[in-house]
Design a protein around this motif. Structure first.
Motif, PDB file in Angstrom:
ATOM      1  N   ILE A 162     -76.350  10.919 -54.955  1.00 26.04           N
ATOM      2  CA  ILE A 162     -74.976  10.424 -54.811  1.00 26.04           C
ATOM      3  C   ILE A 162     -74.054  11.570 -54.406  1.00 26.04           C
ATOM      4  N   SER A 163     -74.245  12.742 -55.013  1.00 28.83           N
ATOM      5  CA  SER A 163     -73.388  13.887 -54.680  1.00 28.83           C
ATOM      6  C   SER A 163     -73.553  14.298 -53.225  1.00 28.83           C
ATOM      7  N   TYR A 205     -68.613  14.117 -63.147  1.00 29.53           N
ATOM      8  CA  TYR A 205     -67.301  13.831 -63.722  1.00 29.53           C
ATOM      9  C   TYR A 205     -66.736  12.523 -63.160  1.00 29.53           C
ATOM     10  N   MET A 206     -66.821  12.361 -61.847  1.00 32.95           N
ATOM     11  CA  MET A 206     -66.275  11.157 -61.217  1.00 32.95           C
ATOM     12  C   MET A 206     -67.025   9.904 -61.664  1.00 32.95           C
ATOM     13  N   LYS A 233     -64.481   6.802 -61.775  1.00 35.66           N
ATOM     14  CA  LYS A 233     -63.731   6.966 -60.538  1.00 35.66           C
ATOM     15  C   LYS A 233     -64.536   6.593 -59.294  1.00 35.66           C
ATOM     16  N   LEU A 234     -65.852   6.440 -59.440  1.00 36.49           N
ATOM     17  CA  LEU A 234     -66.700   6.043 -58.313  1.00 36.49           C
ATOM     18  C   LEU A 234     -67.296   4.671 -58.565  1.00 36.49           C
ATOM     19  N   LYS A 287     -70.554   1.051 -50.322  1.00 30.68           N
ATOM     20  CA  LYS A 287     -69.382   1.047 -51.211  1.00 30.68           C
ATOM     21  C   LYS A 287     -68.832   2.454 -51.394  1.00 30.68           C
ATOM     22  N   LEU A 288     -69.715   3.444 -51.488  1.00 28.32           N
ATOM     23  CA  LEU A 288     -69.249   4.829 -51.620  1.00 28.32           C
ATOM     24  C   LEU A 288     -68.471   5.247 -50.381  1.00 28.32           C
ATOM     25  N   ILE A 289     -68.996   4.922 -49.220  1.00 29.72           N
ATOM     26  CA  ILE A 289     -68.333   5.296 -47.972  1.00 29.72           C
ATOM     27  C   ILE A 289     -66.999   4.579 -47.835  1.00 29.72           C
TER      28      ILE A 289
END
Length: 62
Positions: free
Chosen positions: A17-18, A30-31, A36-37, A52-54
């Motif tokens: 994911i990072s 942290y996110m 937050k993600l 969804k991340l993009i």
């Protein structure tokens, strides 16, 4: 029958994911842990849908 599962591109794990979001593992953790993600924790692993991340980051930039 047309299902959305064919269109899912899941990203499993904190490190993966990072890399997708271009942040360090620490920043990503942290996110994720603060909600937050757009991701979910399943057991001890995080999973997120790449699209969804993009979209999440594209909306922030707009």
């Amino acid at each position: 029958m047309n299902t959305n599962t064919d269109e899912l591109d899941l990203v499993w794990g904190l490190e993966a994911i990072s890399k997708v979001i271009g942040r360090t593992v620490r920043q990503t953790h942290y996110m994720l842990s603060t909600g937050k993600l757009p991701a979910k924790q399943i057991g001890s692993r995080w999973v997120a849908e790449r699209g969804k991340l993009i979209r999440f980051f594209m909306e922030d930039a707009a």
